[in-house]
Design an enzyme around this catalytic site. Structure first.
Site, PDB file in Angstrom:
ATOM      1  N   ASP A   1       0.629  -0.883   0.191  1.00  0.00           N
ATOM      2  CA  ASP A   1      -0.451  -0.305  -0.022  1.00  0.00           C
ATOM      3  C   ASP A   1       1.176   1.017   0.374  1.00  0.00           C
ATOM      4  O   ASP A   1       1.461   1.492   0.554  1.00  0.00           O
ATOM      5  CB  ASP A   1      -1.099   0.076   1.668  1.00  0.00           C
ATOM      6  N   ILE A   2       0.657   2.294  -0.975  1.00  0.00           N
ATOM      7  CA  ILE A   2       1.162   3.622  -0.838  1.00  0.00           C
ATOM      8  C   ILE A   2       1.465   3.947  -0.045  1.00  0.00           C
ATOM      9  O   ILE A   2       2.496   5.323   0.723  1.00  0.00           O
ATOM     10  CB  ILE A   2       1.118   4.660  -2.221  1.00  0.00           C
TER      11      ILE A   2
ATOM     12  N   ASN B   1     -13.365  -3.292   3.188  1.00  0.00           N
ATOM     13  CA  ASN B   1     -13.924  -2.866   2.883  1.00  0.00           C
ATOM     14  C   ASN B   1     -14.523  -2.775   1.749  1.00  0.00           C
ATOM     15  O   ASN B   1     -14.161  -3.276   0.346  1.00  0.00           O
ATOM     16  CB  ASN B   1     -12.680  -1.240   3.082  1.00  0.00           C
TER      17      ASN B   1
ATOM     18  N   GLY C   1     -15.374   3.594   3.726  1.00  0.00           N
ATOM     19  CA  GLY C   1     -14.561   4.396   3.548  1.00  0.00           C
ATOM     20  C   GLY C   1     -13.808   3.943   1.880  1.00  0.00           C
ATOM     21  O   GLY C   1     -12.869   3.904   1.751  1.00  0.00           O
ATOM     22  N   GLN C   2     -13.999   2.922   1.344  1.00  0.00           N
ATOM     23  CA  GLN C   2     -13.319   2.356   0.176  1.00  0.00           C
ATOM     24  C   GLN C   2     -13.082   3.372  -0.482  1.00  0.00           C
ATOM     25  O   GLN C   2     -13.954   3.381  -0.833  1.00  0.00           O
ATOM     26  CB  GLN C   2     -14.577   0.637  -0.542  1.00  0.00           C
TER      27      GLN C   2
ATOM     28  N   HIS D   1      -9.903  -5.283  -3.254  1.00  0.00           N
ATOM     29  CA  HIS D   1      -8.739  -5.713  -1.996  1.00  0.00           C
ATOM     30  C   HIS D   1      -8.896  -5.973  -0.882  1.00  0.00           C
ATOM     31  O   HIS D   1      -9.858  -5.077  -0.667  1.00  0.00           O
ATOM     32  CB  HIS D   1      -8.184  -4.235  -2.079  1.00  0.00           C
TER      33      HIS D   1
ATOM     34  N   HIS E   1      -7.194  -5.807   2.359  1.00  0.00           N
ATOM     35  CA  HIS E   1      -5.669  -5.406   3.518  1.00  0.00           C
ATOM     36  C   HIS E   1      -5.231  -6.286   4.409  1.00  0.00           C
ATOM     37  O   HIS E   1      -6.194  -7.060   5.131  1.00  0.00           O
ATOM     38  CB  HIS E   1      -5.860  -3.814   3.910  1.00  0.00           C
TER      39      HIS E   1
END
Lengths: 114, 114
Positions: free
Chosen positions: A30-31, A87, A93-94, A100, A102
């Protein structure tokens, strides 16, 4: 899908630190990492969210969580512990509408989870 | 498994507000709810954590997440959104060592997720 940032990563048009790739699943850092280990695991197939997953593709979820477990082991956090978060939709908060999962680890996670 | 609170709920020795039951999966309200909707989804088979899940039982994860999705729809939070969380091991705060998935909804969830 055009305009999807995760499809861009899958197609190698958008750079990412990829940690796993096979025919069906891609995993990358994750950036905007929120833990020492924070990795996203996605299907290569464009599916917007869990709500959009066709019923016959449910086994894909098992594959994605199994991959999260494998990555946790590779990163040495299997025993210290890890949190997996999926999510779906606005209240969660998607932000990217390509399903995806996390994977978080390497620090103590608090409760409630957001 | 003896001494496992979730096995006690499965066996109906410990009361719980059950919201779904089938041959393989049970879902019930979290007694320490952290959101208007906060439900736990567990396999009836005693599996301590994701780390302990046998490889040939990986499809069970797909079943559990599919059930979370179905419950979200039943509770009317499919469109407003929901967060699914799976904790494994100490850093995640896993307290009951019978694998369980949390479903949260009915309020805005924050980031990071703990």
């Amino acid at each position: 899908m055009e305009g999807c940032i995760f499809c861009g990563i899958i197609n190698k048009n958008i750079p990412a630190r990829i940690v796993h790739e096979d025919d069906e699943v891609l995993a990358f850092e994750d950036i905007n990492a929120k833990a020492p280990v924070h990795i996203l695991i996605i299907p290569k197939e464009h599916i917007g969210s869990l709500n959009d997953l066709p019923k016959d593709r449910e086994p894909l979820l098992g594959q994605i969580l199994a991959r999260a477990r494998a990555i946790a082991a590779e990163r040495g956090i299997a025993k210290s512990g890890y949190r997996i978060v999926l999510n779906t939709g606005p209240d969660s908060g998607q932000e990217v509408f390509h399903i995806h999962v996390h994977l978080f680890g390497g620090r103590r996670m608090t409760w409630p989870p957001g």
